[in-house]
Design a protein around this motif. Structure first.
Motif, PDB file in Angstrom:
ATOM      1  N   MET A 172       0.836  -1.210   0.000  1.00 24.00           N
ATOM      2  CA  MET A 172       0.000   0.000   0.000  1.00 24.00           C
ATOM      3  C   MET A 172       0.866   1.254   0.000  1.00 24.00           C
ATOM      4  SD  MET A 172      -2.629   1.275   2.966  1.00 24.00           S
ATOM      5  CE  MET A 172      -4.028   0.287   2.421  1.00 24.00           C
ATOM      6  N   MET A 208      -1.551  13.457  15.001  1.00 23.06           N
ATOM      7  CA  MET A 208      -0.703  12.660  14.124  1.00 23.06           C
ATOM      8  C   MET A 208      -1.110  12.877  12.666  1.00 23.06           C
ATOM      9  SD  MET A 208      -0.265   8.512  14.248  1.00 23.06           S
ATOM     10  CE  MET A 208       0.947   8.312  15.556  1.00 23.06           C
ATOM     11  N   VAL A 222      -0.478  11.098   8.921  1.00 26.67           N
ATOM     12  CA  VAL A 222       0.004   9.845   8.346  1.00 26.67           C
ATOM     13  C   VAL A 222      -0.018   9.926   6.821  1.00 26.67           C
ATOM     14  CG1 VAL A 222      -0.372   7.348   8.226  1.00 26.67           C
ATOM     15  CG2 VAL A 222      -0.937   8.598  10.331  1.00 26.67           C
ATOM     16  N   HIS A 223       1.080   9.485   6.194  1.00 31.73           N
ATOM     17  CA  HIS A 223       1.080   9.466   4.734  1.00 31.73           C
ATOM     18  C   HIS A 223       0.000   8.508   4.218  1.00 31.73           C
ATOM     19  CE1 HIS A 223       2.547   8.480   0.592  1.00 31.73           C
ATOM     20  NE2 HIS A 223       2.605   9.789   0.603  1.00 31.73           N
ATOM     21  N   PRO A 251      -3.741   8.695   4.396  1.00 28.46           N
ATOM     22  CA  PRO A 251      -4.988   9.368   4.764  1.00 28.46           C
ATOM     23  C   PRO A 251      -4.853  10.874   4.981  1.00 28.46           C
ATOM     24  CG  PRO A 251      -4.217   7.919   6.534  1.00 28.46           C
ATOM     25  CD  PRO A 251      -3.387   7.627   5.338  1.00 28.46           C
ATOM     26  N   SER A 291       9.775   3.256  10.006  1.00 26.94           N
ATOM     27  CA  SER A 291       8.452   2.664   9.812  1.00 26.94           C
ATOM     28  C   SER A 291       8.249   2.451   8.329  1.00 26.94           C
ATOM     29  CB  SER A 291       7.365   3.596  10.352  1.00 26.94           C
ATOM     30  OG  SER A 291       6.077   3.115  10.002  1.00 26.94           O
ATOM     31  N   THR A 295       5.551   3.206   6.995  1.00 24.50           N
ATOM     32  CA  THR A 295       4.665   4.320   6.646  1.00 24.50           C
ATOM     33  C   THR A 295       5.199   5.601   7.269  1.00 24.50           C
ATOM     34  OG1 THR A 295       2.807   2.771   6.749  1.00 24.50           O
ATOM     35  CG2 THR A 295       2.268   5.123   6.703  1.00 24.50           C
ATOM     36  N   TRP A 312     -12.713   7.184   4.815  1.00 21.68           N
ATOM     37  CA  TRP A 312     -11.473   7.142   4.065  1.00 21.68           C
ATOM     38  C   TRP A 312     -11.327   5.835   3.300  1.00 21.68           C
ATOM     39  CZ3 TRP A 312      -6.703   4.361   5.378  1.00 21.68           C
ATOM     40  CH2 TRP A 312      -5.685   4.620   4.464  1.00 21.68           C
ATOM     41  N   SER A 315      -3.570   4.145   9.574  1.00 21.41           N
ATOM     42  CA  SER A 315      -2.269   4.010   8.927  1.00 21.41           C
ATOM     43  C   SER A 315      -2.109   2.563   8.503  1.00 21.41           C
ATOM     44  CB  SER A 315      -1.146   4.396   9.889  1.00 21.41           C
ATOM     45  OG  SER A 315       0.119   4.093   9.322  1.00 21.41           O
ATOM     46  N   ALA A 316      -1.313   2.336   7.483  1.00 20.15           N
ATOM     47  CA  ALA A 316      -0.994   0.962   7.110  1.00 20.15           C
ATOM     48  C   ALA A 316      -0.146   0.279   8.175  1.00 20.15           C
ATOM     49  CB  ALA A 316      -0.257   0.948   5.771  1.00 20.15           C
ATOM     50  N   THR A 317       0.563   1.075   8.975  1.00 19.06           N
ATOM     51  CA  THR A 317       1.468   0.556   9.996  1.00 19.06           C
ATOM     52  C   THR A 317       0.987   1.003  11.370  1.00 19.06           C
ATOM     53  OG1 THR A 317       3.283   0.821   8.423  1.00 19.06           O
ATOM     54  CG2 THR A 317       3.889   0.445  10.732  1.00 19.06           C
ATOM     55  N   SER A 321       1.285   2.258  15.008  1.00 21.26           N
ATOM     56  CA  SER A 321       2.296   2.938  15.821  1.00 21.26           C
ATOM     57  C   SER A 321       1.617   3.693  16.958  1.00 21.26           C
ATOM     58  CB  SER A 321       3.135   3.909  14.978  1.00 21.26           C
ATOM     59  OG  SER A 321       2.373   5.037  14.614  1.00 21.26           O
TER      60      SER A 321
END
Lengths: 359, 359
Positions: free
Chosen positions: A1, A63, A65-66, A68, A145, A147, A354, B145-147, B149
């Protein structure tokens, strides 16, 4: 992803990814670009020490996040740093506090060029200089990470005043807003429309080719300019309730209305064209991410800074039709009306709406 | 790279993942399990308000990422919440401060069962109850997030004392440690040895089948028990320098030595068997993640709490062989010696050493 950063940022020179350079060398290069602020004790120990002159501090964490929350194809590293700083500074201002410091935790794939982290640091420096010149980054953390994400925690000083909460609005108060309404959402809509390639993925090349790159609304989506100084001004002027407009005027007004047990009556006609100039596309009411401030003041207050009246606070109107509460849904009564018609206060839930595979 | 949570946690009941339930419902279920502490203003506004009785506060932030920092196959959600709280509380204690609050930002894949977030919240509650009973979670954020944390930011109150920094050690001071040395690293080594399946991936089934699940060292790796109360005790007793032993005694001692411009002389023989009981495997010296406290005190100080002497502070010895600085490498002179032999102060750099595909 999650695409690798070589794809998104071009191929970094040898030794120039965070994985190749190592944590300490990366931190050294990033830290010198950050705004230092004036903590009592800065980075280098297990904690920073920050002044809290009146014996209290406000704190918020958020936070990004790349995927969303942002896309490298649509935002530069500087944009991402700016936005992460601005959105947190806005939460501090919404309490009536003056920002006193930030801490930043970044998780990056090993393949991330160090230049990306330097750009993010530049964004923090530019945003603090523009929005809260006395505020700096007093501490941080750097992790690996799959992500990319940033977590910002921001602090503020209430300067001896009571915090301005959401629950203090009273029937008869004036409802006012500071900051722009709509451009960030219009900018995001434009990116979704013009900034996507034939494969359905965000495309930096399409953003440029379509002209979206120079659209002022896209600039506001990338780098919101919340009216930080107006938060403490509102508190000093006696604001009875306040919050940050992160999700759009309608949904955030609904939150204030329910917390205070009141109904907010917006000036103007039901179609919204009278609100804050003519904005017939609905983004003034339902567009998020501008990070303006919504506040209520006792009737007769001279509105401070960039605040302008958009309505009135009424004793809570009973439910009688559509437009009831969205958050939790249990509060009976009407949150927001305009021209006698309830305004829907639904909004964006990142989990419900999302689609991680789209845009 | 990141496996889905259905695989790791079993299949959640319908409507029981964060994606299905939505942000607000998830927050409601998670928040009620968190320790509330006693902020001046708790969650529900744009910021929390926390007391800072002496006009200052200490702050630290730390991110834990699934993959490099923990694995669901090796740690339960409760373990992960506990460890995230404990490691941040330890940084507060290492300044000599009393923890006064935490904020927590969690990023979770949409497929994460809500029960996982409830378990993480339980871990925070259990850790605060055991380690810092007056400290709670005063605010937070929840993202997709895909990850997976967690980013924890922790605050503390210096109670009117000066912060205990790394740079205050003086020749003639006593070097002392509080907390266990070695078990967390031995536990991690056991998990890498016995908790990996034939495919090279972490395996919860192998942890149980090998007996590692009931190994006290594995318990310490999962739930470190830092001596939080000993931080303020050390400050009150006049500690001249202090830090949290996150990366192992040798590397953290090296940091203190360089910051203070001294050499630390460990008691005992060069092979380390005399240090803190017989620990011939080196984990007492080079194992990380126990989060004990390393501190220096003026000669003659009655060591407080769980502190015991492990050496002396010497005026800085000139470099004459191996054992020079690792962090940055620029500081000349010897950081740590034992039995007349320099102790290497190299340690773990997450970027340089971590292989994301292994373990």
């Amino acid at each position: 992803m999650d695409a690798t950063h070589e794809d998104e940022h071009g191929t970094a020179a040898a030794g120039e990814t965070v994985g190749e350079l190592g944590e300490l060398a990366v931190l050294e290069r990033v830290t010198r670009r950050l705004p230092s602020g004036s903590p009592l004790l800065g980075p280098g120990d297990d904690c920073a020490v920050v002044a809290a002159p009146d014996g209290r501090f406000v704190v918020t964490t958020d936070m990004m996040v790349h995927g969303p929350d942002f896309r490298w194809a649509w935002s530069s590293p500087e944009d991402v740093g700016w936005k992460a700083a601005a959105t947190n500074l806005s939460d501090v201002a919404a309490m009536g506090a003056v920002p006193s410091g930030l801490v930043v935790a970044i998780a990056a794939p090993r393949s991330t060029p160090v230049a990306v982290l330097e750009g993010v640091a530049d964004g923090f420096r530019l945003a603090c200089a523009a929005l809260a010149p006395d505020c700096g980054v007093v501490g941080g953390d750097l992790s690996t990470s799959a992500t990319f994400s940033l977590t910002v925690t921001a602090f503020g000083d209430l300067e001896g005043r009571a915090p301005v909460v959401r629950s203090g609005a009273q029937g008869g108060d004036v409802l006012a807003v500071s900051g722009e309404l709509g451009p960030a959402a219009r900018g995001l809509a434009r990116l979704f429309r013009d900034g996507v390639g034939a494969d359905g993925e965000p495309s930096a090349a399409r953003v440029v080719a379509s002209g979206a790159d120079t659209d002022p609304d896209v600039a506001r989506q990338r780098r919101p300019v919340p009216p930080i100084a107006d938060g403490p001004l509102a508190a000093a002027a006696g604001a009875t309730a306040m919050l940050d407009l992160s999700d759009g005027l309608a949904i955030d007004a609904g939150r204030l209305a329910r917390a205070s047990g009141v109904t907010l009556e917006l000036d103007g006609a039901p179609d919204g064209t009278a609100l804050d100039g003519a904005v017939p596309d609905g983004t003034a009411l339902h567009g998020g991410e501008d990070h303006g401030l919504l506040a209520t003041f006792p009737a007769g207050t001279r509105l401070p800074g960039g605040f302008r009246r958009i309505g009135m606070v009424r004793d809570r109107l009973p439910s009688g039709g559509p437009g009831g509460g969205a958050d939790g849904g249990a509060a009976s009564g009407i949150d927001v009306v305009r021209g006698g018609v309830p305004v829907p206060t639904t909004g964006w839930d990142p989990y419900a709406d999302w689609d991680g595979a789209a845009g």
